[in-house]
Design an enzyme around this catalytic site. Structure first.
Site, PDB file in Angstrom:
ATOM      1  N   TYR A  59      18.223  20.676  22.606  1.00 22.14           N
ATOM      2  CA  TYR A  59      18.814  19.898  21.510  1.00 22.14           C
ATOM      3  C   TYR A  59      17.939  19.997  20.261  1.00 22.14           C
ATOM      4  CZ  TYR A  59      19.856  15.843  18.625  1.00 22.14           C
ATOM      5  OH  TYR A  59      20.121  15.045  17.550  1.00 22.14           O
ATOM      6  N   LEU A  72      19.149   2.836  24.048  1.00 20.44           N
ATOM      7  CA  LEU A  72      18.604   1.571  24.527  1.00 20.44           C
ATOM      8  C   LEU A  72      19.402   0.344  24.076  1.00 20.44           C
ATOM      9  CD1 LEU A  72      16.329   0.050  25.988  1.00 20.44           C
ATOM     10  CD2 LEU A  72      15.025   0.127  23.850  1.00 20.44           C
ATOM     11  N   PHE A  95      27.560  16.532  10.367  1.00 23.78           N
ATOM     12  CA  PHE A  95      27.111  15.729  11.517  1.00 23.78           C
ATOM     13  C   PHE A  95      27.532  16.334  12.853  1.00 23.78           C
ATOM     14  CE2 PHE A  95      27.763  12.935   7.924  1.00 23.78           C
ATOM     15  CZ  PHE A  95      26.599  12.205   7.898  1.00 23.78           C
ATOM     16  N   ALA A  96      28.622  17.150  12.837  1.00 26.45           N
ATOM     17  CA  ALA A  96      29.209  17.606  14.108  1.00 26.45           C
ATOM     18  C   ALA A  96      28.166  18.321  14.955  1.00 26.45           C
ATOM     19  CB  ALA A  96      30.376  18.547  13.814  1.00 26.45           C
ATOM     20  N   ALA A  97      27.914  17.808  16.155  1.00 24.57           N
ATOM     21  CA  ALA A  97      26.904  18.414  17.029  1.00 24.57           C
ATOM     22  C   ALA A  97      26.971  17.772  18.402  1.00 24.57           C
ATOM     23  CB  ALA A  97      25.501  18.210  16.455  1.00 24.57           C
ATOM     24  N   ARG A 149       9.349   3.191  19.602  1.00 20.07           N
ATOM     25  CA  ARG A 149      10.256   3.993  18.771  1.00 20.07           C
ATOM     26  C   ARG A 149      10.434   3.329  17.403  1.00 20.07           C
ATOM     27  NH1 ARG A 149       9.254   6.905  22.131  1.00 20.07           N
ATOM     28  NH2 ARG A 149      10.545   8.153  23.530  1.00 20.07           N
ATOM     29  N   SER A 156      24.588  15.989  21.072  1.00 19.06           N
ATOM     30  CA  SER A 156      23.357  15.263  20.741  1.00 19.06           C
ATOM     31  C   SER A 156      22.666  14.558  21.907  1.00 19.06           C
ATOM     32  CB  SER A 156      23.656  14.252  19.634  1.00 19.06           C
ATOM     33  OG  SER A 156      24.564  13.283  20.117  1.00 19.06           O
ATOM     34  N   ASP A 213      36.722  17.147  12.826  1.00 23.49           N
ATOM     35  CA  ASP A 213      36.134  16.690  14.096  1.00 23.49           C
ATOM     36  C   ASP A 213      37.044  17.179  15.220  1.00 23.49           C
ATOM     37  OD1 ASP A 213      34.133  13.911  14.735  1.00 23.49           O
ATOM     38  OD2 ASP A 213      35.254  14.923  16.328  1.00 23.49           O
ATOM     39  N   PHE A 220      15.179   9.181  13.102  1.00 22.66           N
ATOM     40  CA  PHE A 220      14.462   8.679  14.265  1.00 22.66           C
ATOM     41  C   PHE A 220      15.491   7.869  15.082  1.00 22.66           C
ATOM     42  CE2 PHE A 220      10.027  10.143  14.025  1.00 22.66           C
ATOM     43  CZ  PHE A 220      10.235  11.056  13.011  1.00 22.66           C
TER      44      PHE A 220
HETATM   45  N1  UDP Z   1      15.291   3.382  27.338  1.00 21.83           N
HETATM   46  C1  UDP Z   1      15.193   2.517  28.433  1.00 21.83           C
HETATM   47  N2  UDP Z   1      16.343   2.135  29.067  1.00 21.83           N
HETATM   48  C2  UDP Z   1      17.595   2.564  28.692  1.00 21.83           C
HETATM   49  C3  UDP Z   1      17.679   3.456  27.576  1.00 21.83           C
HETATM   50  C4  UDP Z   1      16.517   3.838  26.924  1.00 21.83           C
HETATM   51  O1  UDP Z   1      14.096   2.093  28.808  1.00 21.83           O
HETATM   52  O2  UDP Z   1      18.589   2.190  29.323  1.00 21.83           O
HETATM   53  C5  UDP Z   1      14.072   3.771  26.611  1.00 21.83           C
HETATM   54  C6  UDP Z   1      13.843   5.282  26.521  1.00 21.83           C
HETATM   55  O3  UDP Z   1      13.123   5.742  27.638  1.00 21.83           O
HETATM   56  C7  UDP Z   1      13.057   5.389  25.216  1.00 21.83           C
HETATM   57  C8  UDP Z   1      13.595   4.242  24.364  1.00 21.83           C
HETATM   58  O4  UDP Z   1      14.228   3.335  25.283  1.00 21.83           O
HETATM   59  O5  UDP Z   1      11.691   5.158  25.458  1.00 21.83           O
HETATM   60  C9  UDP Z   1      14.616   4.684  23.337  1.00 21.83           C
HETATM   61  O6  UDP Z   1      15.571   5.507  24.008  1.00 21.83           O
HETATM   62  P1  UDP Z   1      16.930   5.962  23.330  1.00 21.83           P
HETATM   63  O7  UDP Z   1      17.686   6.762  24.371  1.00 21.83           O
HETATM   64  O8  UDP Z   1      17.629   4.784  22.752  1.00 21.83           O
HETATM   65  O9  UDP Z   1      16.495   6.883  22.124  1.00 21.83           O
HETATM   66  P2  UDP Z   1      15.533   8.195  22.069  1.00 21.83           P
HETATM   67  O10 UDP Z   1      14.184   7.691  21.672  1.00 21.83           O
HETATM   68  O11 UDP Z   1      15.559   8.856  23.396  1.00 21.83           O
HETATM   69  O12 UDP Z   1      16.177   8.995  20.998  1.00 21.83           O
END
Ligand code: UDP
Length: 334
Positions: A138, A190, A70-72, A228, A74, A31, A166
């Site tokens: 990405y 989120l 995993f290194a990337a 999601r 993101s 890393d 996911f």
């Molecule tokens: N989201 C949000 N507020 C935040 C962060 C994320 O409303 O502060 C929403 C974002 O628009 C998406 C969902 O939460 O619809 C999941 O976002 P996250 O970035 O966690 O993961 P992603 O689906 O982008 O990989």
């Protein structure tokens, strides 16, 4: 087995490294600590600070049975702003790793791929046979690595498994009680963003300073917010252990990892309120660029082939992430 875990100082890499060590494997981590954290590395792992291009060959020459990669870079938004960085790190770094593996005679790899390879889905749940039309550098750079893995399997007999994650969430504690969790800077995800607003320090942020922003409430979903598929990082780690055992010379397999159920942003915020016992304020903001309305995985293929399925629910993910966030806050971490 003697395993190389690239990116093992990051969120998912550190959890998987700790699970592999507990399963009895010998783990070396490579890393560059550009986004990972030295104190996230499991105590029993050997750490090499370096990058894929300059250091993978040297590390692999020491004797390695398989690689977990995993290194990337993101961050979707960052990849749109700096596409060259993403192509260079994610594709360039991975190709250097594959060549180093070939030179050292290492024939097995598990690769950290992503739902972002699919782009805006035509249908949900998404299956592995669905079209891959990434909407960000990405996703495109990760898809290019998947393509390279297929080719290396065909041309050189590599045994490869790509796991398409996911929304990964939660945290993991090893048998010694060390916690591994999500700590990106800046944090864009989120669940950690919502939980941050339930920490005692958030209430001192001032009026309006401690609210989570909901990115868009006008999506074609039941409550208007994005849906999601969240998966616990410990379930994800379990899939890596199975994938490693399933690598077969000359084969590249691709599996989606989710739990097949979607949760809206509002539902996630509600679970965070329940778990923390805090009425976390939320503000509605505009949509975030590039967010598809619904992303839900079909994990039927990995269930059928490897017997894997997600076992931890959203409340468990949020509870574990909350434990981790509180612990970091108590330790004075930022
Ligand atoms: N989201 C949000 N507020 C935040 C962060 C994320 O409303 O502060 C929403 C974002 O628009 C998406 C969902 O939460 O619809 C999941 O976002 P996250 O970035 O966690 O993961 P992603 O689906 O982008 O990989």
């Amino acid at each position: 087995m003697r395993l190389l875990v690239t990116g093992g100082a990051g969120y998912i890499g550190s959890v998987v490294a700790s699970v592999l060590i507990e399963a009895g494997h010998e783990v070396t981590i490579l890393d560059d600590l550009s986004t990972g954290h030295a104190d996230a590395i499991p105590r029993r792992a050997t750490m090499v600070r370096g990058n894929l291009r300059d250091d993978a060959a040297r590390v692999l020459a020491g004797g390695t049975d398989a690689v977990l990669h995993f290194a990337a870079k993101s961050l979707v938004g960052e990849s749109v702003a700096k596409p060259g960085l993403y192509w260079s790190h994610n594709l360039g770094g991975s190709l250097a790793l594959l060549e180093a593996m070939r030179a050292a005679g290492v024939g097995r790899i598990v690769f950290s791929s992503t739902a972002a390879t699919y782009g805006e889905p035509e249908r949900t749940p998404i299956e592995e046979t669905d079209p891959t039309r990434p909407t960000s550098p990405y996703g495109a750079s990760k898809l290019a690595v998947d393509t390279a893995l297929t080719e290396y399997a065909r041309m050189f007999g590599l045994g490869a498994v790509s796991l398409r994650y996911f929304n990964v969430a939660g945290a993991h504690a090893d048998a010694a009680g060390q916690w591994y969790g999500e700590r990106h800077s800046p944090e864009t995800h989120l669940i950690p963003n919502v939980l941050k607003n339930a920490l005692p320090s958030a209430s001192t942020a001032g009026a309006g300073g401690a609210a989570v922003k909901i990115f868009g409430t006008d999506y074609p979903t039941p409550d208007g917010t994005c849906v999601r598929d969240y998966i616990h990082v410990a379930d994800l780690a379990g899939a890596h252990v199975l994938a490693l055992a399933a690598t077969e010379p000359g084969q590249h397999r691709i599996y989606n990892l989710g739990n097949g159920t979607g949760f809206s942003v509002r539902q996630v915020v509600d679970v965070c309120r329940e778990v923390t016992g805090t009425d976390i304020p939320a503000e509605v903001g505009p949509r975030r660029d590039g967010d598809p309305a619904v992303l839900v995985a079909s994990s039927a293929r990995i269930q059928a082939d490897l017997g894997w399925r997600a076992t931890r629910d959203l409340t468990t993910m949020v509870t574990d992430a909350w434990t981790f966030a509180q612990q970091r806050a108590a330790a004075g971490a930022r």
